[in-house]
Enzyme design. Structure first.
Site, PDB file in Angstrom:
ATOM      1  N   GLU A  26       2.438   4.238   2.339  1.00 21.99           N
ATOM      2  CA  GLU A  26       3.747   4.781   2.722  1.00 21.99           C
ATOM      3  C   GLU A  26       4.612   5.113   1.509  1.00 21.99           C
ATOM      4  OE1 GLU A  26       2.372   2.108   4.047  1.00 21.99           O
ATOM      5  OE2 GLU A  26       2.315   2.342   6.231  1.00 21.99           O
ATOM      6  N   LYS A  59       9.780   1.187  20.025  1.00 24.49           N
ATOM      7  CA  LYS A  59       8.634   1.784  20.724  1.00 24.49           C
ATOM      8  C   LYS A  59       8.993   2.170  22.155  1.00 24.49           C
ATOM      9  CE  LYS A  59       3.627   1.235  20.928  1.00 24.49           C
ATOM     10  NZ  LYS A  59       2.477   0.364  20.624  1.00 24.49           N
ATOM     11  N   MET A  78       6.223   2.820 -23.295  1.00 25.71           N
ATOM     12  CA  MET A  78       7.656   2.675 -23.530  1.00 25.71           C
ATOM     13  C   MET A  78       8.021   1.211 -23.735  1.00 25.71           C
ATOM     14  SD  MET A  78      10.336   4.321 -24.045  1.00 25.71           S
ATOM     15  CE  MET A  78      10.561   5.960 -23.340  1.00 25.71           C
ATOM     16  N   PHE A 111       5.186  -9.169  16.105  1.00 24.68           N
ATOM     17  CA  PHE A 111       4.186  -8.649  15.178  1.00 24.68           C
ATOM     18  C   PHE A 111       4.699  -7.354  14.532  1.00 24.68           C
ATOM     19  CE2 PHE A 111       0.421  -5.926  14.388  1.00 24.68           C
ATOM     20  CZ  PHE A 111      -0.082  -6.652  13.330  1.00 24.68           C
ATOM     21  N   GLN A 112       4.620  -7.292  13.231  1.00 21.40           N
ATOM     22  CA  GLN A 112       5.091  -6.143  12.434  1.00 21.40           C
ATOM     23  C   GLN A 112       6.561  -5.819  12.694  1.00 21.40           C
ATOM     24  OE1 GLN A 112       2.153  -2.913  12.786  1.00 21.40           O
ATOM     25  NE2 GLN A 112       1.135  -3.763  10.982  1.00 21.40           N
TER      26      GLN A 112
END
Lengths: 587, 195
Positions: free
Chosen positions: A76, A188, A502, A138-139
């Protein structure tokens, strides 16, 4: 291997017209309403990754694939960086999809990056059913609160009827005023829910939101007076010029007043690199003259920039002698870091012409000569040795110079973060605006590869070169899989110095050469690319450089070129942290 | 110089906006001394009062950051002499102490306190006023076995303010949106505002 080329835009538009939009009054699901909103907003490309809580939206997408192109990324974070790259080259709102929980939290880095670099994004995340909110389902992650500090606006939808208006508001907020990322979290149940579709109406007004401050004519007059009276005026400009699509207005402004102008890293490419009044880059690794002369000018005119600490160096020694005019669309930027003498609030597309009308044509040859003298000194002390290093080992600067020659400055240059970024921004030549895509404010390593993929979708007709270090590339190299599957013809140029360069440079200069965990090993990048079906080669000889770059650019499709460069080269000039811009070091 | 400032925020009544505002302070490691949210004279518009100790420069920047939030209409900041403000406090004291030892009449008269509830175990007093007034009573009640003390957030009215109605009309005039519900008193502004 499935290779879907970036479709021709015209073809896409024709396909779009062939489809009918859903009429008001029809009963549809929340997910269908999301698709209709995207189409109504002119979205054609989505970067995303499916998962449990966003499955109804992906199910609706299944019926829209001829109108909405969905690029399946490999993470993602890659999705949102791609959406950023898309927004930066196209000027349109970038769109990313992610599922709830880990999908959503993986967006956070990209949101923070887009927030600080004012990139317009609409991210849509799935969320658990509304009745499960707050139950540690969940999630389930409280993505609204997690993303609050890194979004311009966010909102959780729990009922399908909210979807059309919420998305209209989201797109309006993302693209208007000072652009920024917006996140809409949709539970959902709302995705599945059927409702009577009221049609889609684009948003043009939110009562409490004022994207553009009112222009105060008296300040324009005052600013013009200061400029007209100035002996040593100096313009510094940032991404505001690009975001406001004010490149022409800006050019007219500096040309009329004969005003020397320097860019921030985010403003780069708004003015063609070879413009006679363009005097270079500001900031820690910017050019010599612009930094030193910031502390010698009498009027400093800042256009669409926010005085980042990497630009100002030590703030209490920054431009203290100068009167400061600050043009910005965001009132919160005025006086935030540097005290302004005259604030010019507003969209610079509108304020610049007003200012141009009032300034006098002046010959500033002597003042411009001062910049030229500093440029000559930097060229002799810094640039020439970088371009023509002694010995066999290549420098990053000479790679950039060879690239410029082959692209004529017409390519989009996407960079990651670190030494290669500074060298690329210092040496790359640009002829067109929206050509420099870099993570300026947040400094996100791993930005380069996914942003380049998005940049290519945002500017399909242009050559996109991703210049990435060996460290940053390993942060998001999984997106090679996205290139493999969808065929974005990105030219990947890895400048490999076998160090986190760097950080190593700072350890050398400020930490007594105690090289603490900056030595990084890499896989065989060419073999890696080949395993993804991407052609490539690796070179370490100067003699092979031009031909290799040419092969990369001429290759039909994506290509990876690794150039092994000097391991312990440093980027100079440099304003050491805590020093004033006048104390810039040439070596 | 750090001083006590009262910030007044007018905003849309929206879930999560309080968090968006408070993180502006916490991000800069600034402690909020008192916070109150309430409805305002305009339906649908919420009003926050936030009290902090800071320099004017910092407060000014904070207000700009607050105003930058999409749902915020306006943020004002004022010193204490520019506002009328009150804080409400409740004190729970054992009734035995109140009846046996305390000169209740003095407490009520001198401190402007009120008795809210009395039962056999405890008595609850209420006092509304400035911080030093409510603090003074804490000291006093401590001598009588103060059981519980709570103070509410500051509510403040800006002396020079003509209410928010005019401001919101200005916004709407520039970018017309939904109708604003009229406030009948504001059409008679001259009579109402004699300060």
């Amino acid at each position: 291997m499935e290779t879907i080329r970036i479709k021709d835009k015209e073809q896409k538009n024709a396909a779009k017209e062939a489809e009918k939009t859903i009429q008001p009054g029809a009963t549809i699901t929340g997910s269908q309403a999301v698709m209709e909103a995207l189409i109504a907003e002119g979205v054609a490309t989505i970067f995303g990754y499916p998962g449990g809580a966003i499955m109804p939206i992906y199910d609706a997408l299944y019926d829209y694939t001829n109108r909405l192109e969905h690029i399946l990324v490999r993470h993602e974070q890659g999705g949102i960086h791609a959406a950023q790259g898309f927004a930066r080259t196209s000027g349109e709102v970038g769109v990313a999809f992610a599922t709830s929980g880990p999908g959503a939290t993986n967006l956070v880095t990209g949101l923070a990056d887009a927030q600080i670099d004012s990139t317009p994004l609409v991210c849509i995340t799935g969320q658990v059913f509304a009745h499960l909110l707050g139950t540690d389902a969940f999630q389930e992650t409280d993505v609204i609160n997690v993303t609050m500090p890194v979004t311009k606006w966010n909102y959780q939808v729990t009922d399908a009827s909210e979807i059309p208006n919420t998305l209209a508001k989201a797109f309006y907020i993302a693209r208007s005023g000072r652009p920024g990322p917006v996140l809409v979290d949709i539970t959902k149940n709302a995705q599945i829910q059927q409702f009577e579709y009221p049609g889609y109406q684009r948003c043009h007004h939110v009562r409490s939101y004022r994207p553009k401050p009112i222009i105060r004519k008296e300040y324009i007059t005052e600013a013009a007076k200061l400029i007209n009276e100035a002996q040593k005026p100096f313009v510094i400009f940032g991404q505001g010029v690009i975001l406001g699509q004010a490149e022409n207005e800006f050019k007219t402004f500096i040309e009329k007043g004969n005003l020397p102008a320097a860019w921030t890293i985010m403003g780069e490419s708004a003015l063609p690199s070879d413009h006679p009044l363009g005097v270079g880059m500001l900031g820690m690794h910017g050019n010599y003259g612009p930094n030193v002369l910031t502390n010698e000018c009498d009027v400093l005119i800042a256009v669409g920039m926010r005085f980042d600490d990497r630009v100002t160096g030590r703030l209490d020694k920054y431009a203290k002698q100068a009167k400061v005019i600050h043009l910005d669309i965001d009132p919160a930027e005025v006086d935030k870091n540097v005290k302004t003498t005259v604030p010019v609030w507003g969209d610079c597309k509108e304020t610049l012409p007003l200012l141009t009308a009032l300034i006098e044509k002046k010959d500033r040859a002597a003042w411009l000569q001062v910049f030229a003298a500093y440029a000559a000194e930097e060229d002799k002390e810094c640039i020439q040795p970088e371009m023509h290093p002694k010995g066999d080992v290549m420098s990053m600067a000479e790679v950039m110079a060879a690239l410029n020659e082959l692209t004529n400055g017409d390519a989009v240059i996407v960079t990651d973060v670190g030494q290669h970024q500074m060298v690329a921004c210092r040496y790359a030549k640009f002829t067109k605006s929206r050509s420099n895509v870099t993570s300026g404010g947040l400094g996100t390593m791993g930005f380069g590869l996914p942003a380049a993929i998005g940049a290519k979708y945002g500017a399909p007709d242009r050559t996109v070169v991703a210049i990435i270090g060996d460290g940053g590339f390993q942060m998001t190299l999984q997106e090679l899989g996205t290139i493999m599957q969808f065929g974005a013809a990105v030219k990947i140029l890895i400048l490999n110095n076998e160090f986190l360069g760097m950080v190593r440079q700072w350890q050398q200069l400020f930490h007594d050469k105690r090289y603490s965990f900056v030595n990084i090993t890499s896989p065989d990048f060419v073999m890696l690319a080949k395993s993804y079906g991407i052609e490539g080669q690796s070179i370490d000889q100067r003699a092979a450089l031009k031909a290799a770059l040419k092969t990369m650019l001429d290759h039909d499709g994506a290509y990876l070129l690794e150039v092994k460069v000097g391991k312990e080269n440093n980027v100079f000039p440099m304003v050491p942290q805590g020093s004033s811009v006048a104390e810039i070091r040439l070596k | 110089m750090k001083q006590q400032y009262t910030i007044t925020v007018y905003a849309e009544d929206q879930i999560g906006l309080l968090a968006r505002i408070t993180i502006i302070f916490s991000r800069r490691k600034i402690n909020i001394d008192s916070l109150n949210t309430s409805s305002s004279e305009i339906p649908g518009i919420h009003r926050f009062n936030i009290v902090i100790d800071e320099t004017e420069e910092v407060v000014k920047k904070l207000c700009k950051q607050i105003e930058k939030q999409v749902e915020v209409l306006k943020a004002y900041y004022n010193l204490n002499d520019e506002i009328i403000w009150q804080e409400l406090a409740l004190y729970k004291v054992p009734t035995s102490q109140v009846t046996e030892k305390m000169v209740v009449e003095r407490v009520l008269r001198e401190y402007g306190a009120r008795v809210v509830s009395i039962n056999s175990d405890y008595t609850v007093f209420e006092c509304t006023g400035h911080r030093e007034e409510t603090d003074r009573l804490v000291k006093l009640f401590e001598e009588y076995g103060l059981i519980e003390f709570v103070r509410g957030g500051r509510v403040a009215i800006i002396k020079s303010s003509e209410g928010f109605h005019k401001k919101i009309k200005e916004f709407e005039a520039r970018e017309p949106g939904e109708e604003v519900v009229e406030n009948e008193y504001l059409s008679e502004q001259d009579k109402v505002f004699s300060m």
